[in-house]
Write an enzyme that holds these catalytic residues in place. Structure first.
Site, PDB file in Angstrom:
ATOM      1  N   GLU A 421      34.157  17.639 -39.963  1.00 26.63           N
ATOM      2  CA  GLU A 421      33.415  17.018 -41.050  1.00 26.63           C
ATOM      3  C   GLU A 421      32.250  16.208 -40.492  1.00 26.63           C
ATOM      4  OE1 GLU A 421      35.538  13.777 -42.488  1.00 26.63           O
ATOM      5  OE2 GLU A 421      33.846  13.021 -43.637  1.00 26.63           O
ATOM      6  N   ASP A 494      38.465  13.197 -40.424  1.00 26.26           N
ATOM      7  CA  ASP A 494      38.778  11.781 -40.228  1.00 26.26           C
ATOM      8  C   ASP A 494      39.985  11.374 -41.054  1.00 26.26           C
ATOM      9  OD1 ASP A 494      36.645  11.473 -38.601  1.00 26.26           O
ATOM     10  OD2 ASP A 494      35.297  10.707 -40.172  1.00 26.26           O
ATOM     11  N   ASP A 498      37.199  10.202 -47.294  1.00 32.05           N
ATOM     12  CA  ASP A 498      36.305  11.359 -47.210  1.00 32.05           C
ATOM     13  C   ASP A 498      36.964  12.506 -46.452  1.00 32.05           C
ATOM     14  OD1 ASP A 498      34.425  10.099 -48.656  1.00 32.05           O
ATOM     15  OD2 ASP A 498      33.089   9.627 -46.962  1.00 32.05           O
TER      16      ASP A 498
END
Ligand code: 0RA
Length: 636
Positions: A421, A494, A498
């Site tokens: 990401e 992560d 998000d």
């Protein structure tokens, strides 16, 4: 009786059973496993017919140690009075006259199982022995045969207040290549019969190894359907059930929807599983399609996608049980209903009953509409994506997208793709990886805005197109596993909100369009450490969970090491390439979680909530998850 006194009919009767022994396969299909069990179904069907006629409430099947089987019911008992035409008891007649079956008097039964129906005389002809006891009009009658020939005349052997029929027989080993009744096979058919005949109690006893099961379902096919969707993600809370009579027929229908991309429509006609479908199934689907389409047109908020009949079927689980006096079967296995009335009955009953149901249960209708619309969207999206992949390969040859940092090995079995990401984590991963066998594809943070994105939009997204091109297999119908470019596809995100969003999105995408990859065990989640723990002596250890962190700190303290410093990793970008390699990417040290289809299904459920029209579940979902994130983020 002298020889001369035999009537022509009598002789025909005897010849009949001899003919069965000469060519058994003509009557029961084969003389192996199926034919052997066919004898049992023939007898059971007679008792089921007696239950359908409203008389028998209990059926018991006993597998005896000597290889015989016994079928006992508490119906009216096979009639024993003398048949005016043949001068023998009706009982003897059904046991010795070919094609007479239990249905010699067609007015007695409206409905009877039609697939077997060769008659109990065929069972008699092919049995080493067959014994029948009938309880009727206060008496117990008995008659016995060997290989179809009578060895004991009909006689009264006792008195009783009960009624019923008890047939024991042993398939003749001279006839069959197979030997022995199969418990599991028999149990599964008897269970199915119990589902199909609400309230009928069927007991199976295996005296060979002391097994016993009782099947009885007060909710009939509703219980059956509940069983079929037990482990699925359900669109509706319950199942929809209705029944009705139309003309000579009677139909029971039960259906529901699941989120999985599956369809299961089971049809039965007079308890026979119509594996090849037929008019009853099309009648149901046409009616359902008409109702749902009409309801979609009436929606206050205009629905733009056009609905095809396949969209109505996606996620549909249904059982349709039709009872029809003279069904006609077609198809290779004679399990496809051909009768035109089949369609008229089911179409009309469904139209009438389902409209009534939806008038009261508007919520169910809306949920079904949402499911159907999603199926339509997915179909359109998959089509676009296919065209896109075709166009891409036509325009660009075999060029790979520029964002992909590919590995150099040509050995697909070693190659790994990291889906990462964001640009910053992507940058770290590129530096950290072993470029020989590890490829890195960064996805932009933008697509994490799943709330507003339907899968349709997701598929148009440049990042997802890149992902499809990198994986190489194509999607949907064009999926080809042999074109897979990597043996492991690793989603590395992560440990924050998000990250959770993008993981949900990517897994949902895999679930809907590349589920084979998950089933093949090719998709993984990278598990980066949550904490780095350092002591004053220079020891560095990584912890992958809160519990692990606590244990490590405890151990350090016991070893007398102090100033234990704990660093919480918020993102992959916080690690230097060395650390990222050591903790998350190095095959020798990293932790990976293989994604199961259940994990992916869970992700898709979450996705559905996140993008759903309903604000309430979305709100509460985000709140709950934000809360758990906050707790995790508290530093020690
Ligand atoms: C014809 C007429 C009647 C009963 C049956 C057949 C019958 C057949 C079987 C085979 C197994 N179990 C069965 N139970 C009943 C009844 C006629 C009457 O009593 O009026």
């Amino acid at each position: 009786m002298t020889k001369e006194e035999y009537s022509a009919e009598h002789i025909k009767v005897l010849e009949g059973l001899d003919a069965v022994r000469k060519r058994p396969a003509m009557y029961i299909g084969d003389t192996s496993f199926r034919g052997y069990h066919h004898l049992l179904w023939e007898v059971v069907d007679n008792s089921i017919d007696e239950a359908l006629a409203g008389y028998a409430k209990n059926i018991k099947v006993v597998l005896h140690k000597d290889g015989s089987v016994e079928v006992i019911d508490d119906g009216r008992g096979i009639p024993v009075e003398e048949h005016p035409q043949y001068n023998i008891s009706a009982l003897e007649l059904v046991l010795t006259k070919l094609h007479a079956g239990g249905k010699f008097d067609t007015k007695t039964y409206k409905i009877s199982g039609g697939l077997h129906g060769v008659g109990i005389s065929v069972v008699n002809a092919l049995s080493e022995f067959l014994d029948v006891k009938v309880k009727r009009e206060g008496k117990i009658y008995h008659i016995a045969f060997r290989k179809g020939k009578k060895v004991k005349d009909l006689e009264v052997i006792g008195e009783t207040d009960d009624t019923g029929t008890d047939v024991v027989f042993k398939p003749d080993p001279e006839i069959f290549s197979h030997e022995g009744f199969d418990y599991k096979y028999i149990a599964s058919r008897l269970k199915e019969l119990a589902y199909l005949n609400k309230g009928l109690r069927i007991e199976l006893v295996d005296e060979r190894n002391n097994k016993r099961e009782v099947f009885i379902f007060d909710k009939g096919i509703e219980s059956f359907l509940e069983e079929l969707v037990k482990f699925k993600n359900r669109v509706l809370d319950g199942v929809i059930y209705f029944k009705g009579n139309y003309g000579n027929g009677e139909v029971e229908v039960c259906f529901t929807y699941v989120w999985e991309d599956q369809t299961s429509i089971r049809g039965y006609v007079n308890n026979i599983h119509t594996i090849e479908g037929g008019t009853h199934i099309s009648g149901f689907l046409q009616s359902l399609t008409r109702i749902v389409k009409k309801a979609i047109e009436k929606q206050p908020k205009k629905i733009k996608v056009s609905i095809e009949s396949e969209d109505i079927k996606e996620g549909l689980f249904a059982i349709i049980s039709l009872k029809l006096p003279q069904p006609e079967f077609e198809g290779q296995t004679k399990t496809k209903l051909g009768s035109k009335e089949g369609k008229d009955i089911v179409y009309n009953i469904t139209l009438r009953e389902l409209e009534k149901y939806f008038d009261i249960n508007v919520d169910s209708l809306n949920k079904i509409i949402a499911r159907v619309v999603r199926a339509a969207e997915a179909r359109i999206a998959a089509k676009r994506a296919r065209e896109l992949v075709k166009r891409k390969s036509a325009l660009e040859g075999f060029d790979l997208p520029g964002k992909l940092s590919d590995c150099s090995t040509k050995d697909k079995h070693r190659a790994e793709l990291f889906i990462v990401e964001g640009e910053s984590a992507g940058g770290s991963a590129k530096l950290a990886r072993d470029r020989e066998f590890q490829a890195v594809l960064p996805l932009k943070g933008k697509i994490i805005n799943v709330e507003k994105n339907t899968m349709l939009k997701v598929l148009k997204n440049e990042e997802i197109k890149t992902l499809i091109a990198s994986i190489g297999t194509g999607i949907g119908e064009n999926f080809d596993l042999s074109k897979l470019r990597y043996n492991k596809i690793i989603v590395m995100t992560d440990a924050d909100v998000d990250g959770a969003h993008i993981r949900t999105l990517v897994l949902t995408f895999f679930y809907r369009y590349l589920s084979q990859l998950i089933e093949e065990g090719k998709v993984y989640l990278a598990l980066p450490p949550l904490y780095k723990i350092r002591t004053n002596k220079g020891d560095v250890v990584y912890a992958y969970s809160d519990e692990e962190k606590e244990e490590i700190i405890k151990k350090f303290k016991e070893e007398g090491k102090s100033i234990v410093e704990v660093q919480r990793y918020k993102g992959l970008g916080e690690m230097d390439p060395e650390q990222l390699w050591e903790t998350t990417m190095d095959p020798a040290r990293r932790k990976l979680k293989q994604v199961s289809i259940e994990d992916a299904a869970e992700a898709e459920k979450t996705f559905t909530i996140l993008m759903g029209e309903k604000v309430e579940p979305r709100k509460s979902f985000i709140l709950e998850n934000a809360l758990s994130m906050k707790l995790e983020e508290l530093d020690v």
